[in-house]
Design a protein around this motif. Structure first.
Motif, PDB file in Angstrom:
ATOM      1  N   ALA A   1       0.844  -1.202   0.000  1.00 42.48           N
ATOM      2  CA  ALA A   1       0.000   0.000   0.000  1.00 42.48           C
ATOM      3  C   ALA A   1       0.877   1.250   0.000  1.00 42.48           C
ATOM      4  CB  ALA A   1      -0.909   0.002   1.219  1.00 42.48           C
ATOM      5  N   ARG A   2       0.412   2.288  -0.665  1.00 40.12           N
ATOM      6  CA  ARG A   2       1.143   3.557  -0.724  1.00 40.12           C
ATOM      7  C   ARG A   2       1.261   4.181   0.667  1.00 40.12           C
ATOM      8  NH1 ARG A   2      -1.717   6.927  -4.595  1.00 40.12           N
ATOM      9  NH2 ARG A   2      -0.786   5.525  -6.089  1.00 40.12           N
ATOM     10  N   ASN A   3       0.160   4.144   1.430  1.00 43.06           N
ATOM     11  CA  ASN A   3       0.149   4.647   2.805  1.00 43.06           C
ATOM     12  C   ASN A   3       0.015   3.461   3.749  1.00 43.06           C
ATOM     13  OD1 ASN A   3       0.120   7.485   2.079  1.00 43.06           O
ATOM     14  ND2 ASN A   3      -1.972   7.143   1.394  1.00 43.06           N
ATOM     15  N   PRO A   4       0.604   3.533   4.944  1.00 42.49           N
ATOM     16  CA  PRO A   4       0.520   2.403   5.878  1.00 42.49           C
ATOM     17  C   PRO A   4      -0.928   1.964   6.091  1.00 42.49           C
ATOM     18  CG  PRO A   4       2.048   4.049   6.700  1.00 42.49           C
ATOM     19  CD  PRO A   4       1.364   4.653   5.500  1.00 42.49           C
ATOM     20  N   SER A   5      -1.184   0.683   5.851  1.00 41.29           N
ATOM     21  CA  SER A   5      -2.545   0.145   5.893  1.00 41.29           C
ATOM     22  C   SER A   5      -2.548  -1.306   6.346  1.00 41.29           C
ATOM     23  CB  SER A   5      -3.189   0.204   4.499  1.00 41.29           C
ATOM     24  OG  SER A   5      -3.192   1.501   3.982  1.00 41.29           O
ATOM     25  N   PHE A   6      -3.722  -1.756   6.741  1.00 40.91           N
ATOM     26  CA  PHE A   6      -3.974  -3.170   6.981  1.00 40.91           C
ATOM     27  C   PHE A   6      -4.954  -3.668   5.929  1.00 40.91           C
ATOM     28  CE2 PHE A   6      -3.351  -2.206  11.711  1.00 40.91           C
ATOM     29  CZ  PHE A   6      -2.077  -2.746  11.751  1.00 40.91           C
ATOM     30  N   GLN A   7      -4.874  -4.948   5.628  1.00 39.69           N
ATOM     31  CA  GLN A   7      -5.895  -5.630   4.836  1.00 39.69           C
ATOM     32  C   GLN A   7      -6.829  -6.304   5.839  1.00 39.69           C
ATOM     33  OE1 GLN A   7      -3.682  -8.379   2.431  1.00 39.69           O
ATOM     34  NE2 GLN A   7      -3.142  -6.834   0.922  1.00 39.69           N
ATOM     35  N   LEU A   8      -8.110  -5.975   5.761  1.00 42.04           N
ATOM     36  CA  LEU A   8      -9.093  -6.523   6.689  1.00 42.04           C
ATOM     37  C   LEU A   8     -10.043  -7.470   5.966  1.00 42.04           C
ATOM     38  CD1 LEU A   8     -10.233  -3.193   8.429  1.00 42.04           C
ATOM     39  CD2 LEU A   8      -8.340  -4.700   9.095  1.00 42.04           C
ATOM     40  N   VAL A   9     -10.497  -8.497   6.664  1.00 46.13           N
ATOM     41  CA  VAL A   9     -11.610  -9.326   6.225  1.00 46.13           C
ATOM     42  C   VAL A   9     -12.694  -9.120   7.272  1.00 46.13           C
ATOM     43  CG1 VAL A   9     -12.436 -11.645   5.715  1.00 46.13           C
ATOM     44  CG2 VAL A   9     -10.093 -11.002   5.107  1.00 46.13           C
ATOM     45  N   ILE A  10     -13.878  -8.714   6.803  1.00 43.72           N
ATOM     46  CA  ILE A  10     -14.965  -8.322   7.701  1.00 43.72           C
ATOM     47  C   ILE A  10     -16.186  -9.186   7.421  1.00 43.72           C
ATOM     48  CG2 ILE A  10     -16.416  -6.393   8.438  1.00 43.72           C
ATOM     49  CD1 ILE A  10     -14.135  -4.616   7.048  1.00 43.72           C
ATOM     50  N   ASP A  11     -16.796  -9.704   8.489  1.00 40.22           N
ATOM     51  CA  ASP A  11     -18.003 -10.521   8.378  1.00 40.22           C
ATOM     52  C   ASP A  11     -19.224  -9.619   8.499  1.00 40.22           C
ATOM     53  OD1 ASP A  11     -20.052 -12.356   8.504  1.00 40.22           O
ATOM     54  OD2 ASP A  11     -19.237 -13.462  10.208  1.00 40.22           O
TER      55      ASP A  11
ATOM     56  N   GLY B   1     -22.355 -10.829   8.064  1.00 43.53           N
ATOM     57  CA  GLY B   1     -23.508 -11.688   8.294  1.00 43.53           C
ATOM     58  C   GLY B   1     -23.899 -12.502   7.078  1.00 43.53           C
ATOM     59  N   PRO B   2     -24.975 -13.302   7.207  1.00 47.16           N
ATOM     60  CA  PRO B   2     -25.338 -14.256   6.157  1.00 47.16           C
ATOM     61  C   PRO B   2     -25.757 -13.617   4.835  1.00 47.16           C
ATOM     62  CG  PRO B   2     -26.951 -14.292   7.947  1.00 47.16           C
ATOM     63  CD  PRO B   2     -25.820 -13.416   8.391  1.00 47.16           C
ATOM     64  N   GLU B   3     -26.330 -12.429   4.858  1.00 49.09           N
ATOM     65  CA  GLU B   3     -26.793 -11.801   3.621  1.00 49.09           C
ATOM     66  C   GLU B   3     -25.631 -11.325   2.750  1.00 49.09           C
ATOM     67  OE1 GLU B   3     -29.287  -7.880   2.104  1.00 49.09           O
ATOM     68  OE2 GLU B   3     -29.464  -8.475   4.198  1.00 49.09           O
ATOM     69  N   LEU B   4     -24.645 -10.678   3.355  1.00 53.36           N
ATOM     70  CA  LEU B   4     -23.521 -10.108   2.598  1.00 53.36           C
ATOM     71  C   LEU B   4     -22.241 -10.930   2.686  1.00 53.36           C
ATOM     72  CD1 LEU B   4     -23.983  -6.348   3.540  1.00 53.36           C
ATOM     73  CD2 LEU B   4     -24.604  -7.461   1.409  1.00 53.36           C
ATOM     74  N   GLY B   5     -22.093 -11.722   3.723  1.00 51.83           N
ATOM     75  CA  GLY B   5     -20.913 -12.561   3.884  1.00 51.83           C
ATOM     76  C   GLY B   5     -19.658 -11.769   4.224  1.00 51.83           C
ATOM     77  N   LEU B   6     -18.517 -12.310   3.798  1.00 60.09           N
ATOM     78  CA  LEU B   6     -17.222 -11.697   4.072  1.00 60.09           C
ATOM     79  C   LEU B   6     -16.863 -10.702   2.978  1.00 60.09           C
ATOM     80  CD1 LEU B   6     -15.195 -14.871   5.119  1.00 60.09           C
ATOM     81  CD2 LEU B   6     -16.310 -13.209   6.626  1.00 60.09           C
ATOM     82  N   LYS B   7     -16.319  -9.570   3.376  1.00 59.16           N
ATOM     83  CA  LYS B   7     -15.820  -8.570   2.431  1.00 59.16           C
ATOM     84  C   LYS B   7     -14.445  -8.125   2.895  1.00 59.16           C
ATOM     85  CE  LYS B   7     -20.085  -6.659   0.564  1.00 59.16           C
ATOM     86  NZ  LYS B   7     -19.827  -6.803  -0.847  1.00 59.16           N
ATOM     87  N   LYS B   8     -13.610  -7.753   1.920  1.00 62.23           N
ATOM     88  CA  LYS B   8     -12.251  -7.300   2.205  1.00 62.23           C
ATOM     89  C   LYS B   8     -12.182  -5.776   2.104  1.00 62.23           C
ATOM     90  CE  LYS B   8     -10.733 -10.005  -1.036  1.00 62.23           C
ATOM     91  NZ  LYS B   8      -9.851 -10.625  -2.010  1.00 62.23           N
ATOM     92  N   SER B   9     -11.282  -5.201   2.905  1.00 64.87           N
ATOM     93  CA  SER B   9     -11.086  -3.757   2.857  1.00 64.87           C
ATOM     94  C   SER B   9      -9.634  -3.426   3.193  1.00 64.87           C
ATOM     95  CB  SER B   9     -12.008  -3.052   3.854  1.00 64.87           C
ATOM     96  OG  SER B   9     -11.870  -1.650   3.755  1.00 64.87           O
ATOM     97  N   SER B  10      -9.121  -2.404   2.536  1.00 62.03           N
ATOM     98  CA  SER B  10      -7.833  -1.818   2.902  1.00 62.03           C
ATOM     99  C   SER B  10      -8.140  -0.635   3.804  1.00 62.03           C
ATOM    100  CB  SER B  10      -7.098  -1.351   1.647  1.00 62.03           C
ATOM    101  OG  SER B  10      -5.960  -0.595   2.008  1.00 62.03           O
ATOM    102  N   ALA B  11      -7.504  -0.574   4.971  1.00 62.78           N
ATOM    103  CA  ALA B  11      -7.817   0.487   5.926  1.00 62.78           C
ATOM    104  C   ALA B  11      -6.533   1.120   6.456  1.00 62.78           C
ATOM    105  CB  ALA B  11      -8.650  -0.065   7.072  1.00 62.78           C
ATOM    106  N   GLN B  12      -6.457   2.439   6.368  1.00 65.78           N
ATOM    107  CA  GLN B  12      -5.305   3.193   6.867  1.00 65.78           C
ATOM    108  C   GLN B  12      -5.505   3.500   8.349  1.00 65.78           C
ATOM    109  OE1 GLN B  12      -4.494   6.581   4.323  1.00 65.78           O
ATOM    110  NE2 GLN B  12      -4.826   5.357   2.493  1.00 65.78           N
ATOM    111  N   ILE B  13      -5.386   2.461   9.162  1.00 64.37           N
ATOM    112  CA  ILE B  13      -5.668   2.577  10.596  1.00 64.37           C
ATOM    113  C   ILE B  13      -4.489   2.122  11.452  1.00 64.37           C
ATOM    114  CG2 ILE B  13      -8.174   2.428  10.338  1.00 64.37           C
ATOM    115  CD1 ILE B  13      -7.974  -0.548  11.008  1.00 64.37           C
ATOM    116  N   THR B  14      -3.301   2.093  10.867  1.00 61.37           N
ATOM    117  CA  THR B  14      -2.138   1.552  11.568  1.00 61.37           C
ATOM    118  C   THR B  14      -1.609   2.463  12.669  1.00 61.37           C
ATOM    119  OG1 THR B  14      -0.633   2.451   9.911  1.00 61.37           O
ATOM    120  CG2 THR B  14      -1.425   0.194   9.569  1.00 61.37           C
ATOM    121  N   GLN B  15      -1.941   3.751  12.644  1.00 61.73           N
ATOM    122  CA  GLN B  15      -1.419   4.664  13.656  1.00 61.73           C
ATOM    123  C   GLN B  15      -1.990   4.381  15.046  1.00 61.73           C
ATOM    124  OE1 GLN B  15      -2.110   8.399  11.189  1.00 61.73           O
ATOM    125  NE2 GLN B  15      -0.377   9.011  12.464  1.00 61.73           N
TER     126      GLN B  15
END
Length: 112
Positions: free
Chosen positions: A28-38, A40-54
């Motif tokens: 990532a260009r800026n410090p980030s984490f790769q997240l996997v977020i649940d 629930g049953p309708e949407l399931g798992l989704k991935k997100s890049s989040a600049q929350i490392t500070q």
């Protein structure tokens, strides 16, 4: 600030979800984490890049509920496809404080 009307707001799908996996994101260009977020049953798992490392350590994020926009089109960030936008408050030094429900809710519940 630009104003929007109610139908515009209704198009934004904000949902509660629980972080189930956190990985470093060295490409990532800026410090980030790769997240996997649940979401629930309708949407399931989704991935997100989040600049929350500070303010957050990987281990402390597992099991944490967050709020995210889930109806943006996927966005490629380096070699990762981000499927939702985790919401937070951006501080003066660009540190991000995550938004979360103040009580545990079912994953996937819509924010109004």
């Amino acid at each position: 600030m630009e104003t929007i009307n109610w139908p515009d707001f209704e198009k934004v799908e904000m949902r509660a979800g629980t972080i189930v996996e956190v990985n470093d994101f060295p490409k990532a260009r800026n410090p980030s984490f790769q997240l996997v977020i649940d979401f629930g049953p309708e949407l399931g798992l989704k991935k997100s890049s989040a600049q929350i490392t500070q303010l957050y350590e990987k281990e402390a994020l597992i099991g944490r509920q967050i709020i995210a926009v889930v109806n943006f089109p996927p966005k490629q960030i380096a070699n990762f496809m981000s499927e939702c936008l985790v919401l937070g408050v951006v501080g003066e030094n660009k540190e991000v404080v995550l938004l979360k429900p103040d009580r545990i809710v079912k994953d996937g519940q819509r924010i109004a």
